[in-house]
Design a protein around this motif. Structure first.
Motif, PDB file in Angstrom:
ATOM      1  N   MET A   1       0.314   1.464   4.994  1.00 37.31           N
ATOM      2  CA  MET A   1       2.036   1.406   3.965  1.00 37.31           C
ATOM      3  C   MET A   1       1.481   2.441   2.961  1.00 37.31           C
ATOM      4  O   MET A   1       0.636   3.595   2.850  1.00 37.31           O
ATOM      5  N   ASP A   2       3.135   3.946   3.301  1.00 32.82           N
ATOM      6  CA  ASP A   2       2.907   4.703   2.579  1.00 32.82           C
ATOM      7  C   ASP A   2       1.939   4.430   0.823  1.00 32.82           C
ATOM      8  O   ASP A   2       1.791   5.778   0.894  1.00 32.82           O
ATOM      9  N   ASP A   3       2.689   4.341   0.814  1.00 32.33           N
ATOM     10  CA  ASP A   3       2.464   3.918  -0.742  1.00 32.33           C
ATOM     11  C   ASP A   3       0.977   3.140  -1.594  1.00 32.33           C
ATOM     12  O   ASP A   3       1.354   2.025  -1.592  1.00 32.33           O
ATOM     13  N   ALA A   4       0.476   2.823  -0.087  1.00 28.50           N
ATOM     14  CA  ALA A   4      -1.156   1.612  -0.273  1.00 28.50           C
ATOM     15  C   ALA A   4      -1.059   2.660  -1.410  1.00 28.50           C
ATOM     16  O   ALA A   4      -1.226   3.912  -2.290  1.00 28.50           O
ATOM     17  N   VAL A   5      -2.522   1.306  -1.735  1.00 34.45           N
ATOM     18  CA  VAL A   5      -3.252   1.915  -3.111  1.00 34.45           C
ATOM     19  C   VAL A   5      -4.606   1.867  -2.720  1.00 34.45           C
ATOM     20  O   VAL A   5      -5.056   0.542  -2.267  1.00 34.45           O
ATOM     21  N   LEU A   6      -5.690   2.496  -3.956  1.00 30.93           N
ATOM     22  CA  LEU A   6      -6.881   2.509  -3.460  1.00 30.93           C
ATOM     23  C   LEU A   6      -7.202   1.950  -4.769  1.00 30.93           C
ATOM     24  O   LEU A   6      -7.631   2.986  -5.593  1.00 30.93           O
ATOM     25  N   LYS A   7      -8.332   0.983  -4.708  1.00 31.28           N
ATOM     26  CA  LYS A   7      -9.544   0.770  -6.159  1.00 31.28           C
ATOM     27  C   LYS A   7     -11.012   0.444  -5.772  1.00 31.28           C
ATOM     28  O   LYS A   7     -11.152   0.273  -4.678  1.00 31.28           O
ATOM     29  N   THR A   8     -11.303   1.324  -6.454  1.00 28.53           N
ATOM     30  CA  THR A   8     -13.099   1.681  -6.866  1.00 28.53           C
ATOM     31  C   THR A   8     -13.532   1.486  -7.737  1.00 28.53           C
ATOM     32  O   THR A   8     -13.271   2.849  -8.631  1.00 28.53           O
ATOM     33  N   ASN A   9     -14.423   1.204  -7.964  1.00 26.56           N
ATOM     34  CA  ASN A   9     -15.893   1.295  -8.334  1.00 26.56           C
ATOM     35  C   ASN A   9     -16.289   3.173  -8.737  1.00 26.56           C
ATOM     36  O   ASN A   9     -17.351   2.791  -9.854  1.00 26.56           O
ATOM     37  N   LEU A  10     -16.019   4.198  -7.596  1.00 23.19           N
ATOM     38  CA  LEU A  10     -16.182   4.872  -8.490  1.00 23.19           C
ATOM     39  C   LEU A  10     -15.454   6.070  -8.399  1.00 23.19           C
ATOM     40  O   LEU A  10     -15.904   7.394  -9.055  1.00 23.19           O
ATOM     41  N   LEU A  11     -14.049   5.789  -8.507  1.00 21.40           N
ATOM     42  CA  LEU A  11     -13.039   6.197  -9.903  1.00 21.40           C
ATOM     43  C   LEU A  11     -12.671   5.744 -10.607  1.00 21.40           C
ATOM     44  O   LEU A  11     -12.440   4.466 -10.814  1.00 21.40           O
ATOM     45  N   ASP A  12     -12.177   6.423 -11.771  1.00 20.46           N
ATOM     46  CA  ASP A  12     -11.745   5.568 -13.647  1.00 20.46           C
ATOM     47  C   ASP A  12      -9.597   5.200 -12.342  1.00 20.46           C
ATOM     48  O   ASP A  12      -9.795   4.039 -13.279  1.00 20.46           O
ATOM     49  N   GLU A  13      -9.350   5.897 -11.635  1.00 18.20           N
ATOM     50  CA  GLU A  13      -7.911   5.539 -11.368  1.00 18.20           C
ATOM     51  C   GLU A  13      -8.006   5.313 -10.610  1.00 18.20           C
ATOM     52  O   GLU A  13      -8.437   5.162  -9.431  1.00 18.20           O
ATOM     53  N   ILE A  14      -6.505   4.862 -10.013  1.00 16.86           N
ATOM     54  CA  ILE A  14      -6.458   4.297  -8.468  1.00 16.86           C
ATOM     55  C   ILE A  14      -5.521   5.023  -7.861  1.00 16.86           C
ATOM     56  O   ILE A  14      -4.599   6.222  -8.803  1.00 16.86           O
ATOM     57  N   ILE A  15      -5.931   5.548  -6.986  1.00 16.21           N
ATOM     58  CA  ILE A  15      -5.463   6.322  -6.192  1.00 16.21           C
ATOM     59  C   ILE A  15      -4.346   5.642  -5.303  1.00 16.21           C
ATOM     60  O   ILE A  15      -4.480   4.488  -4.544  1.00 16.21           O
ATOM     61  N   LYS A  16      -3.175   6.871  -5.036  1.00 14.66           N
ATOM     62  CA  LYS A  16      -2.032   5.950  -4.902  1.00 14.66           C
ATOM     63  C   LYS A  16      -1.189   7.066  -3.292  1.00 14.66           C
ATOM     64  O   LYS A  16      -1.840   7.963  -3.177  1.00 14.66           O
ATOM     65  N   GLY A  17      -1.345   6.157  -2.436  1.00 19.02           N
ATOM     66  CA  GLY A  17      -0.523   6.621  -1.551  1.00 19.02           C
ATOM     67  C   GLY A  17      -0.918   7.041  -0.158  1.00 19.02           C
ATOM     68  O   GLY A  17      -2.823   7.297  -0.576  1.00 19.02           O
ATOM     69  N   ARG A  18      -1.315   6.534   1.150  1.00 17.36           N
ATOM     70  CA  ARG A  18      -1.989   6.451   2.247  1.00 17.36           C
ATOM     71  C   ARG A  18      -2.822   8.121   2.114  1.00 17.36           C
ATOM     72  O   ARG A  18      -3.896   8.618   2.629  1.00 17.36           O
ATOM     73  N   ASP A  19      -1.933   9.026   2.170  1.00 13.50           N
ATOM     74  CA  ASP A  19      -2.028  10.832   1.812  1.00 13.50           C
ATOM     75  C   ASP A  19      -3.606  10.855   1.377  1.00 13.50           C
ATOM     76  O   ASP A  19      -4.422  11.354   1.659  1.00 13.50           O
ATOM     77  N   ASN A  20      -3.275  10.972  -0.241  1.00 13.09           N
ATOM     78  CA  ASN A  20      -4.560  10.394  -1.267  1.00 13.09           C
ATOM     79  C   ASN A  20      -5.557   9.461  -0.597  1.00 13.09           C
ATOM     80  O   ASN A  20      -6.851   9.888  -0.995  1.00 13.09           O
TER      81      ASN A  20
END
Length: 125
Positions: A16-35
C-alpha cells in the motif's frame, strides 16, 4: 540479481502507499512504499550476496527467510514478514537481521548509506 530474487524488495509492488517498515536495523519506523523501497534498495547494495532459503506466501502474511553475506564476508540471516490487510495489499513489513553483532554493523552501514544519499531522513518526502 533481478528484483524478483531479492528478499523484501519483492514485496514492494504489493505494498500500500502508506505501508510501514519495522526493522531491527533502524531506530524509527519507515512510512510509505517509496521510503521502504529506498531502505530495501540500500540494504541490497550492502549485501554481497543474498539467497532466499525459504518463502511462503499466504493470504495474511508472506514469509521470506534469506541467507545474507555482507561485504566484509560476515554471514547473517534476514527474516522478512509482509502483513496483508483485508484488501490483500501489504500494509506492514517486519524485517529482522541476526546475529546481533552482524546486525549492529549492518545497521551502522545502512544509516551511513541512507544519510549519505539524502540530507533528509528515510521518512521525509
Amino acid at each position: 540479481m533481478p528484483v524478483s530474487a531479492k528478499n523484501g524488495r519483492t514485496l514492494v509492488p504489493e505494498m500500500m502507499d502508506d505501508a510501514v517498515l519495522k526493522t531491527n536495523l533502524l531506530d524509527e519506523i519507515i512510512k510509505g512504499r517509496d521510503n521502504i523501497a529506498r531502505v530495501l534498495d540500500a540494504l541490497n547494495r550492502l549485501y554481497r550476496t543474498e539467497a532466499v532459503a525459504y518463502r511462503r506466501p499466504g493470504p495474511k502474511r508472506e514469509y521470506i527467510v534469506s541467507s545474507v553475506i555482507l561485504s566484509d564476508g560476515e554471514g547473517m540471516e534476514s527474516t522478512t514478514v509482509g502483513l496483508r490487510d483485508e484488501s490483500g495489499w501489504i500494509c506492514a513489513v517486519d524485517m529482522y537481521h541476526e546475529p546481533h553483532k552482524a546486525a549492529r554493523l549492518l545497521s551502522e552501514q545502512l544509516k551511513t548509506v541512507l544519510h549519505g544519499t539524502s540530507r533528509r531522513s528515510a521518512n521525509d518526502h
